[in-house]
Motif scaffolding. Structure first.
Motif, PDB file in Angstrom:
ATOM      1  N   TYR A 149      -5.383  11.151  -6.568  1.00  0.00           N
ATOM      2  CA  TYR A 149      -4.600  10.526  -5.507  1.00  0.00           C
ATOM      3  C   TYR A 149      -3.862  11.578  -4.682  1.00  0.00           C
ATOM      4  O   TYR A 149      -3.326  12.561  -5.228  1.00  0.00           O
ATOM      5  CB  TYR A 149      -3.602   9.538  -6.113  1.00  0.00           C
ATOM      6  CG  TYR A 149      -4.308   8.485  -6.962  1.00  0.00           C
ATOM      7  CD1 TYR A 149      -4.876   7.353  -6.383  1.00  0.00           C
ATOM      8  CD2 TYR A 149      -4.442   8.662  -8.343  1.00  0.00           C
ATOM      9  CE1 TYR A 149      -5.554   6.416  -7.156  1.00  0.00           C
ATOM     10  CE2 TYR A 149      -5.112   7.722  -9.129  1.00  0.00           C
ATOM     11  CZ  TYR A 149      -5.662   6.598  -8.521  1.00  0.00           C
ATOM     12  OH  TYR A 149      -6.333   5.679  -9.285  1.00  0.00           O
ATOM     13  N   GLY A 150      -3.866  11.335  -3.358  1.00  0.00           N
ATOM     14  CA  GLY A 150      -3.163  12.241  -2.451  1.00  0.00           C
ATOM     15  C   GLY A 150      -3.687  13.660  -2.515  1.00  0.00           C
ATOM     16  O   GLY A 150      -2.891  14.615  -2.479  1.00  0.00           O
ATOM     17  N   THR A 153      -2.288  15.432  -5.438  1.00  0.00           N
ATOM     18  CA  THR A 153      -0.870  15.795  -5.332  1.00  0.00           C
ATOM     19  C   THR A 153       0.053  14.697  -5.848  1.00  0.00           C
ATOM     20  O   THR A 153       1.251  14.926  -5.992  1.00  0.00           O
ATOM     21  CB  THR A 153      -0.509  16.100  -3.867  1.00  0.00           C
ATOM     22  OG1 THR A 153      -0.698  14.915  -3.068  1.00  0.00           O
ATOM     23  CG2 THR A 153      -1.345  17.249  -3.321  1.00  0.00           C
ATOM     24  N   HIS A 154      -0.496  13.497  -6.091  1.00  0.00           N
ATOM     25  CA  HIS A 154       0.317  12.376  -6.556  1.00  0.00           C
ATOM     26  C   HIS A 154      -0.011  12.047  -8.009  1.00  0.00           C
ATOM     27  O   HIS A 154      -1.186  11.903  -8.371  1.00  0.00           O
ATOM     28  CB  HIS A 154       0.075  11.128  -5.692  1.00  0.00           C
ATOM     29  CG  HIS A 154       0.495  11.288  -4.271  1.00  0.00           C
ATOM     30  ND1 HIS A 154       0.166  10.378  -3.288  1.00  0.00           N
ATOM     31  CD2 HIS A 154       1.221  12.253  -3.645  1.00  0.00           C
ATOM     32  CE1 HIS A 154       0.662  10.765  -2.137  1.00  0.00           C
ATOM     33  NE2 HIS A 154       1.307  11.916  -2.329  1.00  0.00           N
ATOM     34  N   TRP A 156      -0.325   9.707 -11.282  1.00  0.00           N
ATOM     35  CA  TRP A 156      -0.728   8.314 -11.428  1.00  0.00           C
ATOM     36  C   TRP A 156       0.468   7.398 -11.660  1.00  0.00           C
ATOM     37  O   TRP A 156       0.549   6.295 -11.110  1.00  0.00           O
ATOM     38  CB  TRP A 156      -1.721   8.166 -12.581  1.00  0.00           C
ATOM     39  CG  TRP A 156      -1.923   6.736 -13.005  1.00  0.00           C
ATOM     40  CD1 TRP A 156      -1.659   6.193 -14.218  1.00  0.00           C
ATOM     41  CD2 TRP A 156      -2.416   5.661 -12.191  1.00  0.00           C
ATOM     42  NE1 TRP A 156      -1.952   4.851 -14.227  1.00  0.00           N
ATOM     43  CE2 TRP A 156      -2.428   4.498 -12.980  1.00  0.00           C
ATOM     44  CE3 TRP A 156      -2.836   5.569 -10.866  1.00  0.00           C
ATOM     45  CZ2 TRP A 156      -2.837   3.263 -12.508  1.00  0.00           C
ATOM     46  CZ3 TRP A 156      -3.254   4.337 -10.384  1.00  0.00           C
ATOM     47  CH2 TRP A 156      -3.259   3.196 -11.205  1.00  0.00           C
ATOM     48  N   ASP A 158       3.452   7.628 -10.500  1.00  0.00           N
ATOM     49  CA  ASP A 158       4.133   7.371  -9.231  1.00  0.00           C
ATOM     50  C   ASP A 158       3.321   6.407  -8.358  1.00  0.00           C
ATOM     51  O   ASP A 158       3.880   5.531  -7.688  1.00  0.00           O
ATOM     52  CB  ASP A 158       4.353   8.679  -8.474  1.00  0.00           C
ATOM     53  CG  ASP A 158       5.305   9.611  -9.202  1.00  0.00           C
ATOM     54  OD1 ASP A 158       6.141   9.103  -9.997  1.00  0.00           O
ATOM     55  OD2 ASP A 158       5.211  10.842  -9.008  1.00  0.00           O
ATOM     56  N   VAL A 159       2.001   6.574  -8.365  1.00  0.00           N
ATOM     57  CA  VAL A 159       1.134   5.681  -7.592  1.00  0.00           C
ATOM     58  C   VAL A 159       1.277   4.248  -8.095  1.00  0.00           C
ATOM     59  O   VAL A 159       1.426   3.300  -7.315  1.00  0.00           O
ATOM     60  CB  VAL A 159      -0.341   6.142  -7.679  1.00  0.00           C
ATOM     61  CG1 VAL A 159      -1.268   5.110  -7.059  1.00  0.00           C
ATOM     62  CG2 VAL A 159      -0.515   7.490  -7.008  1.00  0.00           C
ATOM     63  N   GLU A 162       4.670   2.650  -7.166  1.00  0.00           N
ATOM     64  CA  GLU A 162       4.746   2.267  -5.759  1.00  0.00           C
ATOM     65  C   GLU A 162       3.914   1.022  -5.479  1.00  0.00           C
ATOM     66  O   GLU A 162       4.330   0.137  -4.725  1.00  0.00           O
ATOM     67  CB  GLU A 162       4.264   3.428  -4.875  1.00  0.00           C
ATOM     68  CG  GLU A 162       4.348   3.146  -3.374  1.00  0.00           C
ATOM     69  CD  GLU A 162       5.727   2.711  -2.927  1.00  0.00           C
ATOM     70  OE1 GLU A 162       5.800   1.823  -2.051  1.00  0.00           O
ATOM     71  OE2 GLU A 162       6.734   3.236  -3.450  1.00  0.00           O
TER      72      GLU A 162
END
Length: 578
Positions: A149-150, A153-154, A156, A158-159, A162
């Motif tokens: 993700y990202g 840079t992101h 999991w 945090d994804v 959100e």
């Protein structure tokens, strides 16, 4: 004469596909047997329909054939869907050439299945054709994410946080009920990019199973009870115990990244705004009131609502215990007691068996009408034929969807004597013990008409034959004395405990306390089958915009969750207006 199923199928699909592509109704109809069935799931109309015979099908296709714009009908190559010649069913000698196929249509792609029979003139005509929309072009179901993700840079966590926050703030769909049906629908919606929040009144996902009687085990094999996207481990028991299913549902919600609020439920009375086309619904979330404005509400409560308990005169004078089967927590506390179990379905049979094992002084089953009884061995053979281990579950579901209920019921009726012969050992002695066996109505008829009236035997039949479970037949409890129950025939029976295994209300009736009479009167019947043999009020428009019902066993919710997702996606895209 030898039959080449590949040649027969290729010839037929070429003719049928060409007729569909040209929009020629007469040529399309000519491919169907005069008494054949044509099942349409969202291809020619935004509903599920099943037509029989040339006249019905001609009327149906007049407005839908050209609009659907079906092209590129091609035989399937997946195992289980390639052309085969054999018995249409293991219970009747009629032989057919069957195969799956894919096609394109005006708004997307679809899958189908057919079974061809040879006419007296030697022509191959479809006894059954099923066509189902599977994806809307540009809005296809997600198979799987990459997991990065990202641009890596992101994290999991945090994804996921959100995503959950966005859904909780503004869900497109509110799903009421976090049992297997609600979770399957939520998982399907997630892969269809439809944000959905599940509210479950119990403290934990799976508590709808944990709260049942301890010996509860699914009476059908595990393959037919597979959850969407996630098969059971190979080491899983053939028949799933209660607590294993409860824990499996709990981990399923987590592994499928579903957003579930437990200890939560909608409060009366949600309001639908026909201008904004949104609901205003107050949800009690662990004692805190939260207002949500979903576009759709899906009631996913299975087929059963609140417990149905008969009103019996002088109940207050009975010195013993009366409970509904939904509150039965096992037979240990009833050791040495005289117990009456009112009902003669699956639950009643299981409870009687459990009471005997746990040392009840006496157990009497009150059978008010008739019961169809099938041995677990016979049931397993039937389900193993429908859901063989070597085939993918979506292939099994496609072939099951291709068998119209009206045809299946007809086949069951024609094979009635054969079925009874197979269960002869199970039935032996039951009549002598006083049980009234149902031999005319089939399993499917009872399921869709009554949601009961049958049991798949796991040992209770032998207890009845041996006299360990007594049967009192053709009567009901009319009143109580302090130490006994009095029946409609004037007889009485001393008892310490009476357990009502008398099923439950329909889910739509129970939901009246939430949505009100006006909304539910618009919905109409939920469950049962209409004149075309399709489920009433489930996974299809109900008559009230934005209000849907999802019901039925695993084998229904798996494939039809896709239909429901497609309908909601079509409304979002402006393709369907209610």
């Amino acid at each position: 004469m030898a039959v080449d199923p590949s040649q027969v199928s290729s010839s037929w699909i070429q003719k049928f596909g060409g007729a569909l592509e040209s929009g020629d109704i007469h040529a399309t109809i000519s491919c169907i047997h005069p008494k054949g069935y044509f099942r349409d799931l969202l291809v020619f109309s935004w509903n599920n329909r099943c037509l029989r015979g040339h006249r019905e099908l001609t009327t149906y296709l007049i407005n839908g054939l050209a609009k659907a714009s079906v092209t590129d009908a091609t035989l399937e190559s997946r195992p289980g869907l390639t052309p085969e010649y054999g018995p249409l069913t293991d219970k009747l000698p009629l032989r057919a050439v069957s195969a799956g196929f894919t096609f394109k249509c005006a708004i997307g792609v679809g899958r189908g299945y057919f079974s061809l029979v040879s006419t007296e003139l030697g022509e191959w005509k479809a006894l059954v054709v099923m066509m189902a929309l599977t994806d809307i072009r540009g809005h296809e179901e997600i198979v799987q994410e990459e997991g990065v993700y990202g641009g890596h840079t992101h994290a999991w966590g945090d994804v996921l946080t959100e995503r959950r926050r966005a859904i909780e703030a503004n869900p497109h769909v509110l799903i009421v009920g976090g049992g297997q049906t609600g979770l399957i629908v939520a998982a399907r919606f997630k892969q269809m990019n439809i944000s959905a929040l599940v509210v479950e009144r119990n403290n934990r996902v799976g508590d709808n199973w944990r709260s049942r009687y301890p010996t509860l085990t699914l009476h059908t094999p595990k393959k037919s009870n597979t959850m969407l996207y996630q098969s059971f481990p190979t080491s899983w028991p053939v028949f799933t115990p209660r607590d294993k299913m409860a824990d499996w549902l709990e981990q399923y919600a987590q592994s499928q990244d579903l957003v579930v609020w437990t200890n939560s439920q909608p409060l009366p009375q949600p309001i639908y705004d026909s201008l904004s086309k949104r609901w205003t619904v107050m949800v009690d979330r662990e004692g805190e009131r939260v207002t949500l404005n979903p576009v759709h509400i899906v009631v996913a409560g299975g087929t059963l609502g609140a417990p149905r308990i008969p009103v019996i005169r002088d109940a207050e004078v009975f010195a013993g215990t009366t409970i509904h089967a939904s509150d039965y927590r096992g037979g240990k506390s009833f050791s040495g007691k005289r117990v009456i179990v009112v009902g003669a379905g699956n639950t009643a049979a299981d409870i009687c068996q459990d009471l005997v094992f746990n040392g009840a002084q006496s157990v009497t089953m009150v059978q008010r009408s008739t019961t169809r009884i099938t041995s677990r061995t016979s049931a397993r053979v039937m389900f193993d034929c429908m859901y063989p281990e070597e085939l993918d579950i979506d292939v099994c579901d496609l072939m099951a969807m291709a068998r119209p209920l009206r045809l299946t019921m007809k086949i069951e009726k024609q094979a009635r004597e054969q079925t009874l012969e197979a269960d002869k050992a199970t039935h032996r002695g039951l009549r002598e013990a006083g049980l009234n066996l149902e031999t005319k109505k089939t399993f499917l008829t009872l399921w869709y008409e009554k949601r009961g009236g049958f049991w798949i035997d796991a040992g209770c039949a032998e207890l009845i034959r041996s006299g360990k479970v007594k049967v009192k037949q053709g009567v009901e409890i009319t009143r109580f004395n302090d130490q006994s129950a009095v029946f409609t025939d004037g007889s009485s029976l001393e008892a310490d405990v009476v357990i009502f295994a008398t099923s439950c209300e329909g889910i739509a009736d129970t939901m009246r306390t939430v949505f009100g009479d006006e909304a539910l009167d618009r919905v109409g019947p939920v469950w049962g089958i209409d004149k075309e043999g399709e489920l009433r009020g489930c996974y299809r428009p109900t008559g009230h915009p934005g209000l849907w019902f999802a019901a039925g066993e695993f084998a229904v919710s798996r494939p039809f969750s896709k239909q429901l997702a497609l309908e909601i996606k079509a409304i979002e895209l402006g393709l369907l207006k209610l």
